[in-house]
Design a protein around this motif. Structure first.
Motif, mmCIF file in Angstrom:
data_model
loop_
_atom_site.group_PDB
_atom_site.id
_atom_site.type_symbol
_atom_site.label_atom_id
_atom_site.label_comp_id
_atom_site.label_asym_id
_atom_site.label_seq_id
_atom_site.Cartn_x
_atom_site.Cartn_y
_atom_site.Cartn_z
ATOM 1 N N THR A 81 86.908 -9.229 -41.873
ATOM 2 C CA THR A 81 87.003 -8.059 -41.012
ATOM 3 C C THR A 81 86.938 -8.476 -39.546
ATOM 4 O OG1 THR A 81 85.905 -6.737 -42.714
ATOM 5 C CG2 THR A 81 85.936 -5.821 -40.503
ATOM 6 N N ALA A 82 87.862 -7.954 -38.745
ATOM 7 C CA ALA A 82 87.858 -8.177 -37.294
ATOM 8 C C ALA A 82 87.148 -7.001 -36.636
ATOM 9 C CB ALA A 82 89.284 -8.295 -36.774
ATOM 10 N N THR A 83 86.377 -7.272 -35.577
ATOM 11 C CA THR A 83 85.599 -6.215 -34.945
ATOM 12 C C THR A 83 85.739 -6.200 -33.427
ATOM 13 O OG1 THR A 83 83.583 -7.505 -34.627
ATOM 14 C CG2 THR A 83 83.846 -6.422 -36.755
ATOM 15 N N ASP A 84 85.650 -5.004 -32.900
ATOM 16 C CA ASP A 84 85.466 -4.758 -31.475
ATOM 17 C C ASP A 84 84.489 -3.583 -31.416
ATOM 18 O OD1 ASP A 84 85.536 -4.437 -28.764
ATOM 19 O OD2 ASP A 84 87.669 -3.962 -28.633
ATOM 20 N N ASP A 85 83.246 -3.862 -31.800
ATOM 21 C CA ASP A 85 82.234 -2.836 -31.989
ATOM 22 C C ASP A 85 81.484 -2.545 -30.690
ATOM 23 O OD1 ASP A 85 82.665 -2.584 -34.775
ATOM 24 O OD2 ASP A 85 81.395 -4.311 -35.177
ATOM 25 N N PRO A 86 81.264 -1.257 -30.383
ATOM 26 C CA PRO A 86 80.498 -0.928 -29.181
ATOM 27 C C PRO A 86 79.014 -1.239 -29.353
ATOM 28 C CG PRO A 86 81.142 1.080 -30.327
ATOM 29 C CD PRO A 86 81.777 -0.060 -31.059
ATOM 30 N N LEU A 87 78.399 -1.641 -28.253
ATOM 31 C CA LEU A 87 76.953 -1.809 -28.164
ATOM 32 C C LEU A 87 76.461 -0.653 -27.296
ATOM 33 C CD1 LEU A 87 76.791 -5.637 -27.362
ATOM 34 C CD2 LEU A 87 76.792 -4.517 -29.606
ATOM 35 N N ARG A 88 75.459 0.063 -27.767
ATOM 36 C CA ARG A 88 74.969 1.245 -27.063
ATOM 37 C C ARG A 88 73.472 1.131 -26.802
ATOM 38 N NH1 ARG A 88 78.601 5.531 -27.106
ATOM 39 N NH2 ARG A 88 80.411 5.236 -28.463
ATOM 40 N N GLU A 89 73.011 1.886 -25.802
ATOM 41 C CA GLU A 89 71.587 1.894 -25.473
ATOM 42 C C GLU A 89 70.748 2.503 -26.583
ATOM 43 O OE1 GLU A 89 71.200 3.921 -21.735
ATOM 44 O OE2 GLU A 89 71.555 2.082 -20.601
ATOM 45 N N ASN A 94 76.608 9.375 -28.643
ATOM 46 C CA ASN A 94 76.894 9.696 -27.245
ATOM 47 C C ASN A 94 76.038 8.895 -26.270
ATOM 48 O OD1 ASN A 94 74.453 10.914 -27.737
ATOM 49 N ND2 ASN A 94 75.029 12.919 -26.916
ATOM 50 N N SER A 95 75.248 7.923 -26.761
ATOM 51 C CA SER A 95 74.453 7.095 -25.850
ATOM 52 C C SER A 95 75.368 6.135 -25.094
ATOM 53 C CB SER A 95 73.355 6.348 -26.608
ATOM 54 O OG SER A 95 73.902 5.464 -27.546
ATOM 55 N N THR A 96 74.901 5.653 -23.977
ATOM 56 C CA THR A 96 75.691 4.836 -23.057
ATOM 57 C C THR A 96 76.145 3.522 -23.693
ATOM 58 O OG1 THR A 96 74.452 5.752 -21.211
ATOM 59 C CG2 THR A 96 75.668 3.725 -20.783
ATOM 60 N N VAL A 97 77.435 3.226 -23.549
ATOM 61 C CA VAL A 97 77.986 1.948 -24.010
ATOM 62 C C VAL A 97 77.644 0.882 -22.975
ATOM 63 C CG1 VAL A 97 80.093 0.674 -24.557
ATOM 64 C CG2 VAL A 97 79.852 3.041 -25.304
ATOM 65 N N ILE A 98 77.040 -0.213 -23.420
ATOM 66 C CA ILE A 98 76.661 -1.300 -22.512
ATOM 67 C C ILE A 98 77.447 -2.585 -22.767
ATOM 68 C CG2 ILE A 98 74.343 -0.415 -22.085
ATOM 69 C CD1 ILE A 98 73.363 -2.501 -24.191
ATOM 70 N N GLY A 99 78.263 -2.601 -23.820
ATOM 71 C CA GLY A 99 79.040 -3.799 -24.121
ATOM 72 C C GLY A 99 79.757 -3.671 -25.443
ATOM 73 N N ASN A 100 80.145 -4.820 -25.980
ATOM 74 C CA ASN A 100 80.856 -4.835 -27.264
ATOM 75 C C ASN A 100 80.581 -6.140 -28.000
ATOM 76 O OD1 ASN A 100 82.745 -6.799 -26.172
ATOM 77 N ND2 ASN A 100 83.611 -5.082 -25.059
ATOM 78 N N GLY A 124 79.147 -9.246 -25.818
ATOM 79 C CA GLY A 124 79.388 -9.240 -24.379
ATOM 80 C C GLY A 124 78.918 -7.951 -23.735
ATOM 81 N N PHE A 125 78.411 -8.066 -22.525
ATOM 82 C CA PHE A 125 77.895 -6.904 -21.805
ATOM 83 C C PHE A 125 78.857 -6.499 -20.699
ATOM 84 C CE2 PHE A 125 74.475 -8.860 -24.043
ATOM 85 C CZ PHE A 125 73.835 -7.774 -24.602
ATOM 86 N N THR A 126 79.132 -5.208 -20.644
ATOM 87 C CA THR A 126 80.099 -4.663 -19.686
ATOM 88 C C THR A 126 79.431 -3.770 -18.652
ATOM 89 O OG1 THR A 126 80.544 -2.824 -21.201
ATOM 90 C CG2 THR A 126 81.996 -4.759 -21.352
ATOM 91 N N ALA A 127 78.128 -3.628 -18.726
ATOM 92 C CA ALA A 127 77.390 -2.780 -17.792
ATOM 93 C C ALA A 127 75.994 -3.351 -17.587
ATOM 94 C CB ALA A 127 77.294 -1.357 -18.340
ATOM 95 N N GLY A 128 75.369 -2.940 -16.499
ATOM 96 C CA GLY A 128 73.981 -3.305 -16.246
ATOM 97 C C GLY A 128 73.783 -4.703 -15.692
ATOM 98 N N LYS A 129 72.555 -5.145 -15.756
ATOM 99 C CA LYS A 129 72.108 -6.418 -15.186
ATOM 100 C C LYS A 129 72.869 -7.624 -15.736
ATOM 101 C CE LYS A 129 67.796 -9.073 -15.001
ATOM 102 N NZ LYS A 129 66.379 -9.066 -15.353
#
Length: 192
Positions: A81-89, A94-100, A124-129
């Motif tokens: 399985t290939a993935t591009d899964d969201p990482l959320r707070e 509906n919580s904030t996406v911080i990466g994938n 990988g992180f796309t938001a924040g510190k």
């Protein structure tokens, strides 16, 4: 006459090749003591959404062995399985996406009661510190374990350069019929 000219030509070419000066190269290595950088320990907490259902899944099956064609589970033995899964707070959709988490996982157990995935993923992180930074997981993930299970962190980039460590995983939500899952990650990274 033509044969001797050909032999003379080949002989001249061979002599020319032997007369060229060989290039010499020395192996170069320089070890510098790491006195300017101290190791850091970073703790991360987020939720990983692995969605196999719907019109826009974040994980899709890319291969399945012919022997498991009749297996109706979302991840039968040997499936990739290939993935591009969201990482959320948080665990809410509906919580904030911080990466994938991008990569692949392989169903690596023949027995449904011992369902194990082999994970090869970059978180990988796309938001924040830590925006622009990531860490890599290459590990066995025994998804039916009820206590927090552990996967290995084997590298990183950006602010997580040379990372090593582990992540404790706990399944927050799992739909056994379609494979959708929300997994809580508590990660400990040692990096520079």
């Amino acid at each position: 006459m033509k044969c001797s000219a050909l032999v003379l030509g080949l002989l001249a070419l061979l002599l020319l090749a032997m007369a060229t000066k060989p290039a010499h190269c020395k192996y170069y290595s320089k070890t510098i003591p790491n006195i300017h950088r101290k190791e850091k320990v970073t703790h991360l907490h987020f939720y990983y959404f692995d969605i196999l259902s719907g019109t826009k899944p974040s994980a899709v099956e890319i291969a399945r062995p012919s022997l498991t064609r009749n297996d109706t589970s979302p991840t039968p033995f040997g499936s990739l399985t290939a993935t591009d899964d969201p990482l959320r707070e948080g665990p809410e959709t509906n919580s904030t996406v911080i990466g994938n988490a991008r990569g692949i996982y392989l169903s690596a157990s023949q027995y449904a009661s011992q369902m194990t995935l082999m994970m090869y993923k970059d978180f990988g992180f796309t938001a924040g510190k830590f925006k622009g930074s990531s860490f890599g997981v290459f590990s066995r993930n025994p998804i039916w374990e009820t206590t927090p299970r552990e996967v290995a962190v084997v590298g990183g980039r950006g602010k997580f350069r040379l990372a090593r460590g582990f992540a404790k995983l706990r399944t927050h939500y799992l739909n056994v019929s379609n494979g959708d899952a929300v997994v809580e990650y508590r990660v400990t990274l040692i990096h520079y």
